[in-house]
Design a protein around this motif. Structure first.
Motif, PDB file in Angstrom:
ATOM      1  N   ILE A 148      36.097  88.008  53.747  1.00 13.16           N
ATOM      2  CA  ILE A 148      35.789  86.947  54.705  1.00 13.16           C
ATOM      3  C   ILE A 148      36.220  85.623  54.088  1.00 13.16           C
ATOM      4  O   ILE A 148      35.838  85.304  52.955  1.00 13.16           O
ATOM      5  N   MET A 151      34.162  83.073  51.495  1.00 13.34           N
ATOM      6  CA  MET A 151      32.915  83.667  51.016  1.00 13.34           C
ATOM      7  C   MET A 151      32.603  83.244  49.578  1.00 13.34           C
ATOM      8  O   MET A 151      31.436  83.113  49.203  1.00 13.34           O
ATOM      9  N   GLU A 152      33.640  83.014  48.788  1.00 15.91           N
ATOM     10  CA  GLU A 152      33.416  82.606  47.397  1.00 15.91           C
ATOM     11  C   GLU A 152      32.868  81.176  47.302  1.00 15.91           C
ATOM     12  O   GLU A 152      32.342  80.765  46.268  1.00 15.91           O
ATOM     13  N   PHE A 154      30.405  80.024  49.282  1.00 16.42           N
ATOM     14  CA  PHE A 154      29.024  79.987  49.761  1.00 16.42           C
ATOM     15  C   PHE A 154      28.057  79.745  48.606  1.00 16.42           C
ATOM     16  O   PHE A 154      28.102  80.440  47.575  1.00 16.42           O
ATOM     17  N   ILE A 158      24.470  85.911  48.458  1.00 10.07           N
ATOM     18  CA  ILE A 158      25.242  86.933  49.152  1.00 10.07           C
ATOM     19  C   ILE A 158      24.986  88.261  48.447  1.00 10.07           C
ATOM     20  O   ILE A 158      25.144  88.356  47.222  1.00 10.07           O
ATOM     21  N   ARG A 295      34.938  81.919  59.302  1.00  8.90           N
ATOM     22  CA  ARG A 295      34.994  81.635  57.871  1.00  8.90           C
ATOM     23  C   ARG A 295      33.618  81.182  57.385  1.00  8.90           C
ATOM     24  O   ARG A 295      32.743  80.815  58.174  1.00  8.90           O
ATOM     25  N   VAL A 296      33.454  81.249  56.054  1.00 10.58           N
ATOM     26  CA  VAL A 296      32.207  80.832  55.411  1.00 10.58           C
ATOM     27  C   VAL A 296      32.460  79.527  54.669  1.00 10.58           C
ATOM     28  O   VAL A 296      33.510  79.346  54.046  1.00 10.58           O
ATOM     29  N   VAL A 301      28.154  78.966  58.148  1.00 13.94           N
ATOM     30  CA  VAL A 301      29.098  79.983  58.616  1.00 13.94           C
ATOM     31  C   VAL A 301      29.665  79.525  59.960  1.00 13.94           C
ATOM     32  O   VAL A 301      28.917  79.117  60.857  1.00 13.94           O
TER      33      VAL A 301
END
Length: 402
Positions: A148, A151-152, A154, A158, A295-296, A301
């Motif tokens: 996604i 995501m890194e 965020f 997670i 995308r995050v 989000v």
């Protein structure tokens, strides 16, 4: 130096329910086996990677392994702990003693000697040589983590659902659950019951059925109807009754596939969700349904519909996959793409050169039990045939000496 060990019995890779089932079926025919398990316990997925509230999704009579029923005092839908107790009792009954902490890193058929070579990652770094190899690592050996965008970045928590135990650590937090299968639905319910604020990503269409219909389990009722009616008609009946019981799920952002639940299961292996209370929480607004993720960002989000929302945590209920391609050097029986047998059920249990598969039917424990029995029957035939040939050869050799 690597020690080479000759194993004169079938080698089973994996000590989950499927591995235990085939070991028991072999034992019933008087045939020993060696079970190798990478973790330090049987049924490691159940013991180490499942949430506390988990129960069997199907009634216990449909989840029994060969030659042993569940205890009568167990409920219709045994808990995770009760299922593990059942498996431990099963292993004790058939005297199945796996070799733990024995990870098979490579298995390859050696044409020059006509046997399988298994390289292990253990304290001795052994290599095993065997005549029969049974792959029982199953469809759920490794976590599936989707890619996604962002995501890194965020900054919240997670984690994959395999690391989720219960929702008390998320009390008062906004949690996004990615994945609307049985696990995603149940995790959302558990979070809600622990006063978290869950949202559920529903990217694809999904069938949601009540766990019970007309006083019977939905699965059991389906199996009974299939004895008399075509699958398309059974699907139609299931959907009509489901709509009467739980209503039109499309109103809450959950569209159904065009294909019926049983036909879809047979074709793709996609299991319908059996509702245990999550849908009521969705209807009441306690669980919010969200579309796919675009995308995050750092603490938010962005969804495909353009909406953006802040979250404290993201839980990936995105399932598992086979790990067979990472260690089995074989291209005929197993697909390199998804690590499952190329031939569909009921023909995917047997390969060439003494290679077998159990636990890859996409039909749960019932499918695994059916394949376990087939494998034991086939190995018994091979065992007796080869023993007869060996006996004849020894008699011939003795006669020549005389």
């Amino acid at each position: 130096m690597r020690r080479c060990v000759w194993i004169p019995v079938p080698v089973i890779v994996g000590a989950g329910p499927s591995g235990l089932a085939v070991a028991a079926c072999l034992k019933e025919k008087g045939l020993p086996s060696l079970v190798l398990e990478r973790c330090n316990c049987i049924a490691s997925l159940w013991q180490l990677k499942t949430y506390d509230r988990l129960r069997l999704h199907l009634p216990k009579k449909f989840c029994e392994l060969p030659f042993m029923s569940f205890p009568q005092d167990f409920p219709a839908y045994p808990s995770k702990q009760q299922f593990v107790q059942y498996l431990e009792a099963y292993a004790n009954k058939f005297d199945i003693r796996p070799v733990f902490n024995a990870t098979v890193v490579s298995a390859e058929y050696d044409q020059s000697i006509g046997f399988w070579r298994l390289r292990l990652k253990d304290d001795r770094n052994d290599e095993y040589v065997c005549r029969w190899l049974i792959v029982a690592t199953g469809e759920n050996a490794e976590e599936m983590v989707p890619e996604i965008e962002g995501m890194e970045e965020f900054e919240g928590t997670i984690l994959h659902s395999s690391r989720y135990t219960k929702g008390d650590g998320f009390r008062g937090k906004k949690v996004l659950v990615v994945g609307c299968g049985n696990s995603g639905m149940e995790l959302s319910l558990d979070l809600c019951n622990h006063n978290a604020i869950p949202s559920l990503v529903v990217r694809d269409t999904v069938h949601i059925l009540p766990r019970e219909m007309l006083g019977k389990s939905t699965f059991g009722l389906s199996m009974w109807l299939l004895k008399w009616l075509p699958i398309s008609l059974v699907d139609s009946l299931l959907l009509v009754v489901s709509r009467l019981i739980i209503g039109d799920t499309a109103k809450f952002g959950i569209e159904r596939p065009k294909m019926g639940p049983l036909q879809l299961k047979n074709l793709s292996g996609k299991t319908p969700v059996l509702d245990v209370g999550t849908l009521d929480k969705i209807k009441s607004g306690n669980i919010k349904v969200c579309p796919g993720i675009q995308r995050v960002r750092h603490l938010s989000v962005e969804f495909v519909n353009g909406n953006t929302e802040n979250f404290d945590a993201i839980i990936l209920a995105t399932g598992y996959k086979s790990n067979v391609p990472s260690w089995l050097k074989e291209k005929e029986m197993f697909s390199e793409k998804d690590g499952v047998p190329k031939r569909a059920f009921p023909n995917g249990w047997k390969g060439e050169n003494g290679l077998y598969a159990v636990g890859f039917t996409k039909r749960g424990l019932m499918g695994a039990s059916m394949d376990a029995k087939r494998i034991a029957e086939h190995i018994e035939i091979c065992w007796k045939s080869e023993a007869k040939q060996l006996s004849s050869a020894l008699i011939s050799a003795a006669s020549l000496k005389l």
